[in-house]
Enzyme design. Structure first.
Site, PDB file in Angstrom:
ATOM      1  N   HIS A   1       0.834  -1.212   0.000  1.00  0.00           N
ATOM      2  CA  HIS A   1       0.000   0.000   0.000  1.00  0.00           C
ATOM      3  C   HIS A   1       0.871   1.266   0.000  1.00  0.00           C
ATOM      4  CE1 HIS A   1      -3.743   2.243   1.150  1.00  0.00           C
ATOM      5  NE2 HIS A   1      -2.856   3.072   1.663  1.00  0.00           N
ATOM      6  N   GLU A   2       1.781   1.332   0.949  1.00  0.00           N
ATOM      7  CA  GLU A   2       2.613   2.543   1.047  1.00  0.00           C
ATOM      8  C   GLU A   2       3.542   2.665  -0.155  1.00  0.00           C
ATOM      9  OE1 GLU A   2       1.558   4.585   3.112  1.00  0.00           O
ATOM     10  OE2 GLU A   2       0.389   3.201   4.373  1.00  0.00           O
TER      11      GLU A   2
ATOM     12  N   HIS B   1       1.758   4.607  -2.780  1.00  0.00           N
ATOM     13  CA  HIS B   1       1.864   6.054  -2.531  1.00  0.00           C
ATOM     14  C   HIS B   1       3.258   6.552  -2.945  1.00  0.00           C
ATOM     15  CE1 HIS B   1      -1.892   6.851  -0.433  1.00  0.00           C
ATOM     16  NE2 HIS B   1      -1.685   5.895   0.456  1.00  0.00           N
TER      17      HIS B   1
ATOM     18  N   GLU C   1      -4.685   7.951  -3.000  1.00  0.00           N
ATOM     19  CA  GLU C   1      -5.177   6.684  -2.463  1.00  0.00           C
ATOM     20  C   GLU C   1      -5.461   5.696  -3.597  1.00  0.00           C
ATOM     21  OE1 GLU C   1      -4.829   6.610   0.695  1.00  0.00           O
ATOM     22  OE2 GLU C   1      -5.610   4.604   1.029  1.00  0.00           O
TER      23      GLU C   1
HETATM   24 ZN    ZN Z   1      -3.133   5.173   1.823  1.00  0.00          ZN
END
Ligand code: ZN
Length: 515
Positions: free
Chosen positions: A264-265, A268, A303
């Protein structure tokens, strides 16, 4: 020096201040001893005041005026023009917010966060309510200062998700609900095994870290401009595209948390590392309203990338068909009796639960809808702070069929309201929906994309995302990015099709569920 160069110089200094704020925030969340908290708070507030003072100054206004006349003939999509436009619209909004209101919000926030931290483990909503109520009143004042057409919530959507309105959001939410609720019912009725227990064995954290970082690099995370650390709440943060850091949290008895947290990170981080070098220290890597140095088009756009890499790539069958043997070689005993199909089912387990941050892909958006409805009700006065626990529990029952046994795992679970963050929850769902559209557009432009992904070649996907999204920083609004890539504004259909296909395959309709 040209007027645009003078403007850029001044903006560059604001960006420097905000990147320094980010460094201090990274440090306080990963390295700082607890004794440093009080003075660190002062340091952060001094730097933020400097940044805000500069941005709302008469000098900034003069520089924007002069730069505007210089770039007015530029191409409508040029970064120069977009940089000035973006500073102008943020400047007009920021100047409407009284500095006394900003100061009071900051003061109240510090106290409210402290009280929330004490009230949460005790489940003591009555303790928190007297601090939340004035926060809500201040948020109403903030919405009035920013301005809106229909609903006070629109003021916050303008800040976090330009182009989104409460009206559009309610259409999107009802489309999602119509697709998600029957899917959830079908999954629950199927009775198929989820194998979730295979993730709850003992997995040494150093090995979890090694695997996560290996995959992050395969996705394209550049460690010469990044690093991975540990923090209580995982995050990504950047100090220009040249230094983009991520964190995760390891649980020795739960494999999925850290691994998918890293994916997830990393999503980003790929966004931030992919920003065009020419946008470094520019208005197009500065969020002047949130006072945050960031290169993404909006909260939702950012996101969309974390969720695209975590879920659409990292939780796909193709991904695990390729990478499960490697994971098994790292955890030979723990995964000896597990095959790839079991593992794929385990990491895609669906079940209605109490906690948003632990929710799966199918139920996650229902947690967001509940919070959004409540935030809107608080702002328009249709929900009172005192009735929050009962409203929360009622909506949990209505949306997810579960009732929290206490406020700790209910209305007190999120930090957002104590921090005065109203209007950011829906950006998580918007991100999910955008990810569906971007993936569909990337597939359309690259017919070989899925073959490449199945072989672990992430370059075609990363290249497409960088070319169409990442490199532009904040130059285009989320709606513009969607239009330029998919030809459409925000649409629920591609995301719902993705979920229906994936979970329809995991939980096929049987005779008992067909009823
Ligand atoms: Zn996030």
């Amino acid at each position: 020096m040209s007027a645009f160069e003078e403007f850029s110089d001044y903006v560059g200094q604001i960006n420097d201040l905000l990147c320094t704020v980010n460094v201090l925030n990274w440090d306080s969340r990963t390295q700082m001893p607890s004794g440093g908290a009080a003075t660190r708070g002062k340091q952060l507030s001094t730097l933020l005041q400097l940044a805000q003072g500069r941005f709302t100054s008469a000098e900034m206004g003069r520089l924007i005026d002069r730069a505007e006349s210089e770039v007015q003939g530029d191409d409508a999509d040029s970064y120069r023009l977009r940089a000035v436009q973006s500073a102008r619209s943020a400047f007009e909004i920021a100047r409407r917010i009284p500095s006394a209101l900003v100061a009071e919000l900051a003061t109240r926030k510090t106290v409210a966060e402290q009280v929330w931290e004490e009230a949460k483990p005790a489940g003591d909503f009555a303790r928190f309510a007297p601090y939340l109520a004035p926060m809500v009143e201040l948020q109403k004042q903030l919405a009035d200062a920013i301005g809106y057409d229909d609903h006070p919530y629109d003021a916050f959507l303008t800040m976090y998700e330009p182009g989104m309105t409460s009206q559009r959001l309610s259409v999107l939410f009802s489309e999602l609900k119509a697709g998600l609720l029957p899917l959830l019912q079908r999954i629950q009725a199927s009775g198929l095994p989820h194998h979730g227990e295979v993730l709850a064995r003992h997995f040494p954290v150093e090995t979890q870290r090694a695997f996560g970082l290996e995959i992050a690099q395969e996705f394209g995370y550049d460690l010469s401009r990044g690093r991975l650390d540990v923090s209580a709440h995982p995050f990504e943060i950047s100090f220009t595209r040249q230094d983009v850091r991520i964190t995760t949290r390891y649980q020795p008895n739960y494999l999925a948390g850290a691994i998918f947290g890293i994916f997830h990170e990393t999503g980003h981080a790929l966004y931030e590392q992919g920003v065009d070098p020419s946008l470094t220290r520019s208005a197009l890597t500065t969020d002047f309203l949130s006072l945050y140095a960031v290169g993404g088009a909006s909260f939702g756009a950012h996101e969309s990338q974390s969720r695209l890499w975590e879920n659409q790539v990292g939780r796909s069958r193709a991904f695990w068909l390729l990478h499960f043997p490697r994971l098994q070689s790292l955890f030979p005993q723990q995964l000896a009796d597990v095959d790839v199909e079991m593992f794929y089912r385990a990491v895609n387990r669906v079940r209605p639960s109490l906690i948003r941050v632990e929710a799966d892909e199918v139920t996650y958006n229902l947690h967001i809808m509940l919070r959004t409805e409540i935030e809107m009700g608080l702002l328009d006065g249709s929900i009172a702070v005192a009735e929050l626990p009962s409203v929360w529990n009622g909506k949990m029952e209505e949306f997810l069929g579960v009732t929290p046994p206490n406020n700790t795992v209910g209305v007190l679970q999120d930090v957002h309201w104590s921090s005065g963050h109203f209007g950011t929850f829906p950006t998580y769902t918007i991100g999910n929906v955008m990810a569906g559209q971007f993936m569909q557009a990337a597939r359309r432009d690259n017919p070989g994309l899925d073959d490449a992904l199945a072989q672990g070649n992430y370059q075609p996907l990363l290249g497409w995302l960088t070319e169409n999204i990442y490199r532009h920083g904040r130059a285009f609004s989320p709606q513009e990015l969607l239009l330029r890539t998919s030809g459409q504004t925000l649409q629920a259909a591609p995301y719902l099709e993705y979920l229906q296909q994936k979970y329809g395959d995991l939980y096929p309709v049987t005779q008992s569920t067909a009823l």
